[in-house]
Design a protein around this motif. Structure first.
Motif, PDB file in Angstrom:
ATOM      1  N   LEU A 184       1.045  -1.178  -0.144  1.00  0.00           N
ATOM      2  CA  LEU A 184       0.130   0.007   0.036  1.00  0.00           C
ATOM      3  C   LEU A 184       0.871   1.163  -0.016  1.00  0.00           C
ATOM      4  N   GLN A 185       0.580   2.202  -0.810  1.00  0.00           N
ATOM      5  CA  GLN A 185       1.216   3.586  -0.809  1.00  0.00           C
ATOM      6  C   GLN A 185       0.701   4.674  -0.038  1.00  0.00           C
ATOM      7  N   GLY A 186       1.318   5.365   0.847  1.00  0.00           N
ATOM      8  CA  GLY A 186       0.712   6.294   1.695  1.00  0.00           C
ATOM      9  C   GLY A 186       1.651   6.714   2.490  1.00  0.00           C
ATOM     10  N   GLN A 187       0.865   7.254   3.644  1.00  0.00           N
ATOM     11  CA  GLN A 187       1.759   7.536   5.009  1.00  0.00           C
ATOM     12  C   GLN A 187       1.021   6.774   6.252  1.00  0.00           C
ATOM     13  N   GLU A 188       2.166   6.007   6.760  1.00  0.00           N
ATOM     14  CA  GLU A 188       1.989   4.985   7.837  1.00  0.00           C
ATOM     15  C   GLU A 188       1.795   5.452   9.217  1.00  0.00           C
ATOM     16  N   LEU A 189       0.992   4.981   9.976  1.00  0.00           N
ATOM     17  CA  LEU A 189       0.717   5.595  11.410  1.00  0.00           C
ATOM     18  C   LEU A 189       0.286   4.553  12.196  1.00  0.00           C
ATOM     19  N   SER A 190       0.464   4.527  13.544  1.00  0.00           N
ATOM     20  CA  SER A 190       0.005   3.611  14.701  1.00  0.00           C
ATOM     21  C   SER A 190      -1.165   4.638  15.388  1.00  0.00           C
ATOM     22  N   ALA A 191      -2.073   3.601  15.801  1.00  0.00           N
ATOM     23  CA  ALA A 191      -3.524   4.236  16.592  1.00  0.00           C
ATOM     24  C   ALA A 191      -3.672   3.003  17.582  1.00  0.00           C
ATOM     25  N   GLY A 197     -13.487  -5.074  25.978  1.00  0.00           N
ATOM     26  CA  GLY A 197     -14.324  -6.324  25.376  1.00  0.00           C
ATOM     27  C   GLY A 197     -15.464  -5.959  24.502  1.00  0.00           C
ATOM     28  N   GLU A 198     -15.961  -4.883  24.701  1.00  0.00           N
ATOM     29  CA  GLU A 198     -16.984  -4.054  23.724  1.00  0.00           C
ATOM     30  C   GLU A 198     -16.909  -2.787  23.363  1.00  0.00           C
ATOM     31  N   ASP A 199     -16.485  -2.032  24.555  1.00  0.00           N
ATOM     32  CA  ASP A 199     -16.452  -0.545  24.285  1.00  0.00           C
ATOM     33  C   ASP A 199     -14.796  -0.359  24.220  1.00  0.00           C
ATOM     34  N   PHE A 200     -14.600   0.842  23.791  1.00  0.00           N
ATOM     35  CA  PHE A 200     -13.226   1.275  23.655  1.00  0.00           C
ATOM     36  C   PHE A 200     -13.040   2.923  23.634  1.00  0.00           C
ATOM     37  N   VAL A 201     -11.760   3.308  24.165  1.00  0.00           N
ATOM     38  CA  VAL A 201     -11.346   4.749  24.119  1.00  0.00           C
ATOM     39  C   VAL A 201     -10.132   4.802  23.085  1.00  0.00           C
ATOM     40  N   VAL A 202     -10.262   5.660  22.229  1.00  0.00           N
ATOM     41  CA  VAL A 202      -9.045   6.032  21.331  1.00  0.00           C
ATOM     42  C   VAL A 202      -8.064   6.757  22.252  1.00  0.00           C
ATOM     43  N   LEU A 203      -6.844   5.996  22.317  1.00  0.00           N
ATOM     44  CA  LEU A 203      -5.834   6.918  23.255  1.00  0.00           C
ATOM     45  C   LEU A 203      -5.184   7.956  22.296  1.00  0.00           C
ATOM     46  N   GLY A 204      -5.049   7.866  21.216  1.00  0.00           N
ATOM     47  CA  GLY A 204      -4.241   8.688  19.957  1.00  0.00           C
ATOM     48  C   GLY A 204      -3.425   8.101  19.134  1.00  0.00           C
ATOM     49  N   THR A 205      -2.788   8.939  18.422  1.00  0.00           N
ATOM     50  CA  THR A 205      -1.924   8.232  17.216  1.00  0.00           C
ATOM     51  C   THR A 205      -0.495   8.617  17.197  1.00  0.00           C
ATOM     52  N   ALA A 206       0.436   7.858  16.635  1.00  0.00           N
ATOM     53  CA  ALA A 206       1.715   8.200  16.830  1.00  0.00           C
ATOM     54  C   ALA A 206       2.361   7.628  15.233  1.00  0.00           C
ATOM     55  N   CYS A 207       3.521   8.151  14.982  1.00  0.00           N
ATOM     56  CA  CYS A 207       4.259   7.684  13.660  1.00  0.00           C
ATOM     57  C   CYS A 207       5.368   7.316  14.025  1.00  0.00           C
ATOM     58  N   ASP A 208       5.989   6.169  13.892  1.00  0.00           N
ATOM     59  CA  ASP A 208       7.205   5.656  14.479  1.00  0.00           C
ATOM     60  C   ASP A 208       8.007   5.418  12.945  1.00  0.00           C
ATOM     61  N   CYS A 230       0.014  12.073  14.924  1.00  0.00           N
ATOM     62  CA  CYS A 230       0.115  12.227  13.358  1.00  0.00           C
ATOM     63  C   CYS A 230      -0.684  13.267  12.757  1.00  0.00           C
ATOM     64  N   ASP A 231       0.020  14.283  12.214  1.00  0.00           N
ATOM     65  CA  ASP A 231      -0.584  15.487  12.023  1.00  0.00           C
ATOM     66  C   ASP A 231      -1.319  15.390  10.653  1.00  0.00           C
ATOM     67  N   PHE A 232      -1.307  14.375   9.860  1.00  0.00           N
ATOM     68  CA  PHE A 232      -2.012  14.351   8.588  1.00  0.00           C
ATOM     69  C   PHE A 232      -3.221  13.931   8.429  1.00  0.00           C
ATOM     70  N   LEU A 233      -4.054  13.472   9.437  1.00  0.00           N
ATOM     71  CA  LEU A 233      -5.138  12.911   9.425  1.00  0.00           C
ATOM     72  C   LEU A 233      -6.430  13.887   9.478  1.00  0.00           C
ATOM     73  N   GLU A 234      -7.384  13.817   8.835  1.00  0.00           N
ATOM     74  CA  GLU A 234      -8.490  14.479   8.452  1.00  0.00           C
ATOM     75  C   GLU A 234      -9.632  14.103   9.460  1.00  0.00           C
ATOM     76  N   PRO A 235     -10.564  14.979   9.526  1.00  0.00           N
ATOM     77  CA  PRO A 235     -11.741  14.517  10.299  1.00  0.00           C
ATOM     78  C   PRO A 235     -12.524  13.427   9.712  1.00  0.00           C
ATOM     79  N   GLU A 236     -12.221  12.990   8.558  1.00  0.00           N
ATOM     80  CA  GLU A 236     -12.991  11.800   8.026  1.00  0.00           C
ATOM     81  C   GLU A 236     -11.950  10.596   8.383  1.00  0.00           C
ATOM     82  N   ASP A 237     -10.764  10.850   8.560  1.00  0.00           N
ATOM     83  CA  ASP A 237      -9.745   9.711   8.959  1.00  0.00           C
ATOM     84  C   ASP A 237     -10.251   9.387  10.362  1.00  0.00           C
TER      85      ASP A 237
END
Length: 412
Positions: A184-191, A197-208, A230-237
């Motif tokens: 895949l071509q693009g920008q790699e990131l970690s989230a 087990g059912e619910d979750f909280v997104v802690l954030g993103t980073a690029c390594d 990661c500063d290249f994410l848009e609201p839709e991302d």
């Protein structure tokens, strides 16, 4: 409450430091930890087997254990602790296959209708070589080991010769099957998500930065540095990211494999949107060292909510500041032999503007020495990424040991 963090690397140092800030915490230990963590003010207990950790937790009246490395997640430690009434924040070994088997992970992604790269599966060297020789290499081919490979099981191959070498090396080191994926071509990131087990909280993103040098085809490592967010994410991302975690957790629960623990999605932002490259069943290293200093929400409270299944409605607040983490490694890493056993020179920790996280260190004659590939890292937090980057390198250059190496392009 008393808490134990299991592990001895930079990730565990960052997790323990953040957890220790919680008003819930009475005492906290890292098992086994390392001498650098002790010098930084953390309590470490030299216990490392599941049996020894269980005994220690019972003796110290520990209420919660947070597991860092995947090896302990795949052990019977969680089962042991929960049988004794001790909460253990980690996925069960049967769902930890998300990381230990890329083939299992690919099956989950496809079944959950989560975007991921098309791939072929090769169960022998002959089959793998036949497939790579049919690839035109107009685009690179990604060759992946199925099982755990300490961050070194993925080769991005831009030529037939490289792909044939990947099949030979990965097949001999890690066995078969191998996955042969479209690159895949693009920008790699970690989230990262914290799941109950059912619910979750997104802690954030980073690029390594995975490669030992800036060359994208140089040797893969466990990670040479990271920045957050990661500063290249848009609201839709952000919406797509939430959907990826939600679909995955819903599918796993439907298969009677509910996922509780940290869930780490390796992603690629392409022109068509976010695709999942892989899942890891833990926090990332070195991404954790970049993410934790930005976390404003009480991490211990979030984890307690997860293990008691009260995560619904919880949220995570992050600082608007930017964090940069740079890793120093031993000469020779990621290959062997490495130049180990050298004394580490560094200023008094209290005099440094930024945070050192210790990993591959031991103690000899009251001095820290390097005993692993990734030795330590420095994290700086500042209003801009460039400011954080400058600060991180300023402090890193005050540290030295024979053969010390670090990339100079992290977060450029």
């Amino acid at each position: 409450m008393n808490i134990v963090v299991v592990g001895k690397g930079g990730r565990e140092h960052a997790l323990a430091k953040k957890l220790k800030e919680s008003s819930l915490v009475t005492d906290l230990w890292v098992c086994p930890g390392n001498p650098g963590m002790r010098e930084a003010g953390l309590l470490c207990a030299p216990v490392e087997s599941p049996e020894a950790i269980e005994k220690f937790c019972l003796e110290k009246k520990v209420s919660l254990v947070v597991i860092g490395p995947e090896a302990f997640i795949l052990s019977d430690l969680k089962e042991r602790l929960e049988e004794k009434g001790i909460y253990c924040f980690a996925p069960s070994p049967n769902v930890a296959e998300l990381e230990s088997s890329k083939l299992f992970c690919k099956g989950v992604l496809n079944a959950a209708q989560v975007p991921t790269a098309p791939c072929m599966v090769a169960y022998s060297a002959e089959g793998a070589l036949k497939s790579v020789r049919e690839h035109d290499f107009i685009e690179p081919l990604v060759v992946k080991a199925d099982g755990l490979a300490a961050g070194k099981g993925v080769w991005v191959c831009d030529s037939l010769a490289k792909a044939e070498e990947a099949v030979q090396v990965l097949g001999s080191q890690f066995g078969f099957p191998l996955l042969l994926e479209e690159c895949l071509q693009g920008q790699e990131l970690s989230a990262f998500a914290l799941c109950d087990g059912e619910d979750f909280v997104v802690l954030g993103t980073a690029c390594d930065y995975k490669r030992i040098t800036a060359d994208p085809f140089s040797a893969n490592t466990g990670g040479m540095g990271a920045y957050s967010p990661c500063d290249f994410l848009e609201p839709e991302d952000e919406v797509a990211l939430h959907s990826i975690f939600a679909k995955t957790l819903k599918y796993l629960k439907s298969q009677k494999k509910p996922y509780q623990g940290f869930l780490f999605a390796g992603l690629m932002k392409t022109a068509q949107g976010l695709y999942v490259l892989e899942y890891n069943v833990r926090m990332g290293d070195p991404e954790t060292q970049a993410l934790m200093p930005r976390l404003k929400t009480d991490l211990a409270k979030l984890i307690v909510a997860a293990v008691t299944h009260e995560l619904m409605g919880q949220s995570c607040e992050l600082s608007s500041e930017k964090a940069v983490h740079v890793v120093a490694v031993s000469q020779g890493y990621p290959q062997t032999p490495m130049l180990l056993g050298s004394p580490i020179s560094y200023p008094a920790l209290a005099t440094l503007r930024n945070q050192i996280y210790f990993a591959g260190v031991s103690e000899k004659q009251n001095h820290l020495i390097n005993t692993g590939g990734r030795v330590l890292g420095v994290t700086a937090v500042a209003p801009t990424r460039q400011e954080a980057r400058v600060q991180a390198y300023q402090d890193l250059k005050k540290i030295s040991f024979e053969g010390m190496y670090f990339r100079e392009d992290i977060a450029e």
